[in-house]
Write a protein that holds these residues in place. Structure first.
Motif, mmCIF file in Angstrom:
data_model
loop_
_atom_site.group_PDB
_atom_site.id
_atom_site.type_symbol
_atom_site.label_atom_id
_atom_site.label_comp_id
_atom_site.label_asym_id
_atom_site.label_seq_id
_atom_site.Cartn_x
_atom_site.Cartn_y
_atom_site.Cartn_z
ATOM 1 N N LEU A 43 61.648 23.311 -2.219
ATOM 2 C CA LEU A 43 60.267 23.054 -1.819
ATOM 3 C C LEU A 43 59.697 24.235 -1.035
ATOM 4 O O LEU A 43 58.567 24.675 -1.271
ATOM 5 N N LEU A 44 60.495 24.752 -0.090
ATOM 6 C CA LEU A 44 60.043 25.870 0.732
ATOM 7 C C LEU A 44 59.801 27.114 -0.121
ATOM 8 O O LEU A 44 58.766 27.779 0.010
ATOM 9 N N ARG A 45 60.728 27.423 -0.993
ATOM 10 C CA ARG A 45 60.588 28.623 -1.832
ATOM 11 C C ARG A 45 59.386 28.500 -2.761
ATOM 12 O O ARG A 45 58.661 29.470 -2.997
ATOM 13 N N THR A 46 59.177 27.306 -3.289
ATOM 14 C CA THR A 46 58.021 27.086 -4.160
ATOM 15 C C THR A 46 56.726 27.223 -3.373
ATOM 16 O O THR A 46 55.757 27.830 -3.851
ATOM 17 N N LEU A 47 56.704 26.680 -2.170
ATOM 18 C CA LEU A 47 55.517 26.800 -1.319
ATOM 19 C C LEU A 47 55.221 28.261 -1.000
ATOM 20 O O LEU A 47 54.068 28.689 -1.014
ATOM 21 N N GLN A 48 56.243 29.039 -0.748
ATOM 22 C CA GLN A 48 56.062 30.436 -0.363
ATOM 23 C C GLN A 48 55.664 31.321 -1.543
ATOM 24 O O GLN A 48 54.888 32.259 -1.374
ATOM 25 N N ARG A 49 56.205 31.019 -2.724
ATOM 26 C CA ARG A 49 56.046 31.943 -3.849
ATOM 27 C C ARG A 49 55.147 31.430 -4.968
ATOM 28 O O ARG A 49 54.450 32.210 -5.609
ATOM 29 N N ARG A 50 55.190 30.121 -5.235
ATOM 30 C CA ARG A 50 54.385 29.555 -6.325
ATOM 31 C C ARG A 50 53.794 28.215 -5.895
ATOM 32 O O ARG A 50 54.118 27.166 -6.441
ATOM 33 N N PRO A 51 52.934 28.208 -4.885
ATOM 34 C CA PRO A 51 52.443 26.949 -4.329
ATOM 35 C C PRO A 51 51.708 26.081 -5.345
ATOM 36 O O PRO A 51 51.667 24.856 -5.192
ATOM 37 N N GLU A 52 51.120 26.687 -6.385
ATOM 38 C CA GLU A 52 50.389 25.890 -7.371
ATOM 39 C C GLU A 52 51.302 24.922 -8.121
ATOM 40 O O GLU A 52 50.846 23.904 -8.647
ATOM 41 N N LEU A 53 52.605 25.223 -8.142
ATOM 42 C CA LEU A 53 53.544 24.330 -8.836
ATOM 43 C C LEU A 53 53.677 22.987 -8.133
ATOM 44 O O LEU A 53 53.975 21.971 -8.760
ATOM 45 N N LEU A 54 53.463 22.983 -6.823
ATOM 46 C CA LEU A 54 53.599 21.744 -6.052
ATOM 47 C C LEU A 54 52.558 20.706 -6.459
ATOM 48 O O LEU A 54 52.764 19.504 -6.266
ATOM 49 N N GLU A 55 51.453 21.160 -7.021
ATOM 50 C CA GLU A 55 50.402 20.236 -7.439
ATOM 51 C C GLU A 55 50.764 19.511 -8.734
ATOM 52 O O GLU A 55 50.127 18.531 -9.098
ATOM 53 N N GLN A 56 51.796 19.990 -9.405
ATOM 54 C CA GLN A 56 52.140 19.444 -10.711
ATOM 55 C C GLN A 56 53.343 18.513 -10.687
ATOM 56 O O GLN A 56 53.730 17.975 -11.712
ATOM 57 N N ILE A 57 53.967 18.328 -9.517
ATOM 58 C CA ILE A 57 55.150 17.482 -9.462
ATOM 59 C C ILE A 57 54.923 16.327 -8.492
ATOM 60 O O ILE A 57 54.070 16.387 -7.605
ATOM 61 N N GLU A 58 55.710 15.296 -8.676
ATOM 62 C CA GLU A 58 55.600 14.110 -7.827
ATOM 63 C C GLU A 58 56.573 14.242 -6.658
ATOM 64 O O GLU A 58 57.782 14.334 -6.849
ATOM 65 N N LEU A 59 56.041 14.258 -5.450
ATOM 66 C CA LEU A 59 56.854 14.374 -4.255
ATOM 67 C C LEU A 59 56.991 13.024 -3.578
ATOM 68 O O LEU A 59 56.095 12.181 -3.645
ATOM 69 N N THR A 60 58.109 12.823 -2.914
ATOM 70 C CA THR A 60 58.284 11.592 -2.142
ATOM 71 C C THR A 60 57.446 11.667 -0.876
ATOM 72 O O THR A 60 57.002 12.754 -0.457
ATOM 73 N N LYS A 70 58.497 11.240 2.099
ATOM 74 C CA LYS A 70 59.264 12.004 3.074
ATOM 75 C C LYS A 70 59.085 13.497 2.851
ATOM 76 O O LYS A 70 58.946 14.277 3.808
ATOM 77 N N GLU A 71 59.075 13.930 1.591
ATOM 78 C CA GLU A 71 58.899 15.347 1.287
ATOM 79 C C GLU A 71 57.514 15.838 1.667
ATOM 80 O O GLU A 71 57.346 16.961 2.156
ATOM 81 N N ARG A 72 56.498 15.013 1.450
ATOM 82 C CA ARG A 72 55.141 15.399 1.828
ATOM 83 C C ARG A 72 55.007 15.538 3.350
ATOM 84 O O ARG A 72 54.336 16.449 3.840
ATOM 85 N N VAL A 73 55.626 14.629 4.075
ATOM 86 C CA VAL A 73 55.605 14.715 5.536
ATOM 87 C C VAL A 73 56.299 15.996 5.994
ATOM 88 O O VAL A 73 55.806 16.709 6.884
ATOM 89 N N TRP A 74 57.435 16.309 5.362
ATOM 90 C CA TRP A 74 58.178 17.528 5.715
ATOM 91 C C TRP A 74 57.349 18.773 5.436
ATOM 92 O O TRP A 74 57.297 19.691 6.248
ATOM 93 N N LEU A 75 56.654 18.787 4.302
ATOM 94 C CA LEU A 75 55.809 19.932 3.968
ATOM 95 C C LEU A 75 54.634 20.062 4.933
ATOM 96 O O LEU A 75 54.268 21.171 5.339
ATOM 97 N N ASP A 76 54.035 18.927 5.295
ATOM 98 C CA ASP A 76 52.919 18.970 6.242
ATOM 99 C C ASP A 76 53.360 19.542 7.592
ATOM 100 O O ASP A 76 52.635 20.348 8.200
ATOM 101 N N LYS A 77 54.531 19.132 8.050
ATOM 102 C CA LYS A 77 55.049 19.655 9.321
ATOM 103 C C LYS A 77 55.318 21.162 9.207
ATOM 104 O O LYS A 77 55.048 21.927 10.134
ATOM 105 N N LEU A 78 55.829 21.557 8.069
ATOM 106 C CA LEU A 78 56.108 22.968 7.846
ATOM 107 C C LEU A 78 54.818 23.786 7.860
ATOM 108 O O LEU A 78 54.753 24.870 8.445
#
Length: 250
Positions: free
Chosen positions: A213-230, A232-240
């Motif tokens: 998740l971190l590597r995708t956010l740093q390098r290819r953030p547009e990919l995160l819009e195409q997958i289903e996150l839990t 818990k994962e969304r909360v973790w990303l928001d905190k990050l």
């Protein structure tokens, strides 16, 4: 799987088809790889496969007759029509999802062009797919075809030593792959993360997912819009993102 490549330069594929993963897959009988010179199907005494474009303009255009004849000759009698793939800068941008789709077919035919382009009737009435490996132009379709073939064959059962390798590759899960480490555990003061040495498989998997998740956010953030996150994962990303607001601008 059977893969045929229609090309004016079949010798370009000798090393690629005979070495590494592709060579092993062919030796095991998992895939049949054949490079066919479509000049052999020319219907004129000079064996020409191209001609000047109607309406004028620079460059030469590949004629339809040799390519239609070659594909028809490669089709098994009474068999299913193969996927005929035109490597072309105008085509659909190639992706891992497309590789997975093509890997489900028994017979693929790749058309590698040169010169200015193809007679439009090849696009309209012969090919089933047009693929591009990026927004740039090469001298021919051979190198792009090699890229696509390699990415497809490695997905076939029995090709890779570890069947899980293809499943966890970057893009296969929708995310970029997590970091990898091997021996030594410490190298020039750089240490392998403790969690990977813990032997706790659940914690290791959780760490790998977070790192993906971190590597995708740093390098290819547009990919995160195409997958289903839990949740818990969304909360973790928001905190990050709160801790590293510069990542929001990527």
């Amino acid at each position: 799987m059977r893969i045929d490549v229609l090309t004016l330069f079949p010798a370009m594929f000798d090393g690629v088809f005979g070495a590494s993963i592709l060579g092993k897959a062919r030796d095991k009988g998992i895939v049949s790889l054949n490079a066919v010179n479509f000049r052999d199907y020319a219907n004129n005494k000079h064996n020409t496969v191209d001609d000047y474009p109607y309406g004028g303009g620079g460059g030469m255009v590949l004629k339809p007759e040799p390519l239609f004849a070659a594909v028809e000759d490669l089709m098994p009698e009474g068999g299913q029509r193969p996927r005929v793939i035109l490597m072309c800068p105008q085509g659909e941008t190639y992706s891992q999802r497309k590789a997975e789709e093509l890997a489900a077919h028994e017979h693929l035919v790749f058309v590698c062009g040169h010169y200015e382009g193809y007679d439009e009737r090849i696009r309209e009435h012969l090919v089933t797919d047009e693929l591009s490996i990026g927004d740039y132009v090469l001298t021919g379709g051979e190198l792009p075809a090699m890229v696509v073939i390699d990415s497809v064959v490695r997905l076939l059962p029995g090709v890779l030593g570890n069947e899980n390798s293809a499943v966890t590759d970057s893009f296969s899960t929708g995310l970029l792959e997590h970091p990898h480490y091997t021996r030594p555990a410490s190298f020039r003061g750089w240490d392998v993360p403790d969690v990977l040495l813990s032997g706790h498989h659940k914690n290791v998997e959780a760490w790998r997912r977070e790192q993906s998740l971190l590597r995708t956010l740093q390098r290819r953030p547009e990919l995160l819009e195409q997958i289903e996150l839990t949740k818990k994962e969304r909360v973790w990303l928001d905190k990050l993102l709160d801790a590293q607001p510069e990542l929001r601008d990527r």
